[in-house]
Enzyme design. Sequence first.
Site, PDB file in Angstrom:
ATOM      1  N   LYS A   3      -2.507  -8.289  -3.597  1.00 55.29           N
ATOM      2  CA  LYS A   3      -2.110  -9.323  -4.549  1.00 55.29           C
ATOM      3  C   LYS A   3      -2.518 -10.733  -4.147  1.00 55.29           C
ATOM      4  O   LYS A   3      -2.868 -11.506  -5.011  1.00 55.29           O
ATOM      5  CB  LYS A   3      -0.624  -9.250  -4.833  1.00 55.29           C
ATOM      6  CG  LYS A   3      -0.345  -8.118  -5.809  1.00 55.29           C
ATOM      7  CD  LYS A   3       0.871  -7.354  -5.492  1.00 55.29           C
ATOM      8  CE  LYS A   3       0.929  -6.082  -6.325  1.00 55.29           C
ATOM      9  NZ  LYS A   3       1.930  -5.171  -5.779  1.00 55.29           N
ATOM     10  N   TRP A  39      10.712  -2.760  -7.516  1.00 55.67           N
ATOM     11  CA  TRP A  39      10.330  -2.632  -6.096  1.00 55.67           C
ATOM     12  C   TRP A  39      11.559  -2.682  -5.211  1.00 55.67           C
ATOM     13  O   TRP A  39      11.667  -1.920  -4.246  1.00 55.67           O
ATOM     14  CB  TRP A  39       9.318  -3.708  -5.712  1.00 55.67           C
ATOM     15  CG  TRP A  39       8.065  -3.610  -6.515  1.00 55.67           C
ATOM     16  CD1 TRP A  39       7.550  -4.552  -7.360  1.00 55.67           C
ATOM     17  CD2 TRP A  39       7.156  -2.496  -6.583  1.00 55.67           C
ATOM     18  NE1 TRP A  39       6.394  -4.101  -7.937  1.00 55.67           N
ATOM     19  CE2 TRP A  39       6.130  -2.844  -7.484  1.00 55.67           C
ATOM     20  CE3 TRP A  39       7.124  -1.237  -5.973  1.00 55.67           C
ATOM     21  CZ2 TRP A  39       5.070  -1.981  -7.789  1.00 55.67           C
ATOM     22  CZ3 TRP A  39       6.073  -0.377  -6.277  1.00 55.67           C
ATOM     23  CH2 TRP A  39       5.064  -0.755  -7.171  1.00 55.67           C
ATOM     24  N   ASP A  43      10.174  -8.311   1.172  1.00 57.00           N
ATOM     25  CA  ASP A  43       8.927  -7.834   0.587  1.00 57.00           C
ATOM     26  C   ASP A  43       8.303  -9.042  -0.116  1.00 57.00           C
ATOM     27  O   ASP A  43       8.805  -9.492  -1.139  1.00 57.00           O
ATOM     28  CB  ASP A  43       9.252  -6.714  -0.416  1.00 57.00           C
ATOM     29  CG  ASP A  43       8.034  -6.237  -1.208  1.00 57.00           C
ATOM     30  OD1 ASP A  43       6.941  -6.808  -1.039  1.00 57.00           O
ATOM     31  OD2 ASP A  43       8.205  -5.287  -2.006  1.00 57.00           O
TER      32      ASP A  43
HETATM   33  C1  LIG Z   1       2.727  -4.108  -5.723  1.00 56.45           C
HETATM   34  C2  LIG Z   1       4.027  -4.228  -5.054  1.00 56.45           C
HETATM   35  C3  LIG Z   1       4.530  -3.206  -4.235  1.00 56.45           C
HETATM   36  C4  LIG Z   1       3.827  -1.885  -4.049  1.00 56.45           C
HETATM   37  O1  LIG Z   1       2.744  -2.034  -3.210  1.00 56.45           O
HETATM   38  P1  LIG Z   1       1.864  -0.774  -2.782  1.00 56.45           P
HETATM   39  O2  LIG Z   1       0.926  -1.429  -1.823  1.00 56.45           O
HETATM   40  O3  LIG Z   1       1.216  -0.245  -4.015  1.00 56.45           O
HETATM   41  O4  LIG Z   1       2.746   0.221  -2.142  1.00 56.45           O
HETATM   42  C5  LIG Z   1       5.732  -3.418  -3.605  1.00 56.45           C
HETATM   43  N1  LIG Z   1       6.421  -4.563  -3.757  1.00 56.45           N
HETATM   44  C6  LIG Z   1       5.965  -5.553  -4.537  1.00 56.45           C
HETATM   45  C7  LIG Z   1       6.768  -6.807  -4.687  1.00 56.45           C
HETATM   46  C8  LIG Z   1       4.763  -5.420  -5.210  1.00 56.45           C
HETATM   47  O5  LIG Z   1       4.308  -6.416  -5.984  1.00 56.45           O
END
Ligand SMILES: *Cc1c(COP(=O)(O)O)cnc(C)c1O
Length: 355
Positions: free
Chosen positions: A190, A99, A166
């Site tokens: 999540k 990511w 993020d």
């Molecule tokens: C799942 C995830 C993403 C991607 O998220 P999307 O909503 O599918 O774009 C980005 N960063 C992290 C840390 C993730 O766990």
Amino acid sequence: MKKHNFYAGPSILSEYTIKNTAAAVENFAGMGLSLLEISHRSKEFVAVNDEAQALFKELLEIPAGYEVLFLGGGASLQFCMVPFNLLNKKASYLDTGTWASKAIKEAKLFGEVNVVASSKDKNYTYVPKGYTVPEDSDYFHFTSNNTIYGSELRQDPDLKVRLVADMSSDIFSRPVDVSKYDLIYGGAQKNLAPAGLTWVIVRMDALGHVDRQIPTMLNYKTHAEKESMFNTPPVLPIYSALQTLQWYKQQGGIKAMQKKDEENAAILYDEVDRNKLFHGTVATEDRSIMNVCFVMNDEYKELEDEFSKFASAAGMVGIKGHRSVGGFRASLYNAMPKSSVEALIACMKDFERQH
Ligand SMILES: *Cc1c(COP(=O)(O)O)cnc(C)c1O
């Protein structure tokens, strides 16, 4: 048979969230209409949107001057929106996994990107330390929890540079000092809600400092000025998010989540370390509280498929590791009950006894 949900995302939600969402899909706020068919501008839904933003701020103790936005596009769109809005000349990024490197790729379209350190050399099994972040960086971006590789930077770095993170997969699992950040974002699927919702915490004074023009929908200001109602927001996931936030509050807030999450992770890592069949893939001090990654020891490697089948027969769902790591990954998000972690541990012990 009881199923134990270890999916990495979309992933387990509290029963409270699921039941209340299901009920609102039948009859929302006593309107005699489904949540799926009402206007996002109805007073009943505006109240949901307002309460969700307020509770988000309350639980994370977000200081004045910040807004919480509910957007679409996933965390992946934030990889582009962040530099679009905040990168004027140069930004620094920490590369700790898939990511993070996707975020780096997008940022390069907008200016100079300084990757301060990377753990790619060891397949992202640790979080780099001892790097320096140039003070002339517009911001320093990191991924707090590496959902795929199972490593985590579980504190807010102390730097002279403003932070951007993020926090898709570990938001609400520990207190965050939001005042150090210009922006924090994540996909809701999540630790908060069903897929389709992206949340952003943004410091309003951080906006408006880049020279470029920003398309309306990609400009944070557009959404902040309209309480995330500039266009149709993801109505159902916002409703579910409110339920999860209410549930967090009832459970005792973030500190209670943190305690439970850390206990769940500790008992599972203890078993991974103790069990002769398995070992963890991440450096001990950088192990994620949210995503526990482990593989079979070399001499038992051929038992991997058999363990997968054994575990699913015992009700374990979603423990297959990501293809870039292999082995197993048990995701222990906030809604994960200790009883499910104990069931997985029992399953690992039983399988060990048979071999
Ligand atoms: C799942 C995830 C993403 C991607 O998220 P999307 O909503 O599918 O774009 C980005 N960063 C992290 C840390 C993730 O766990």
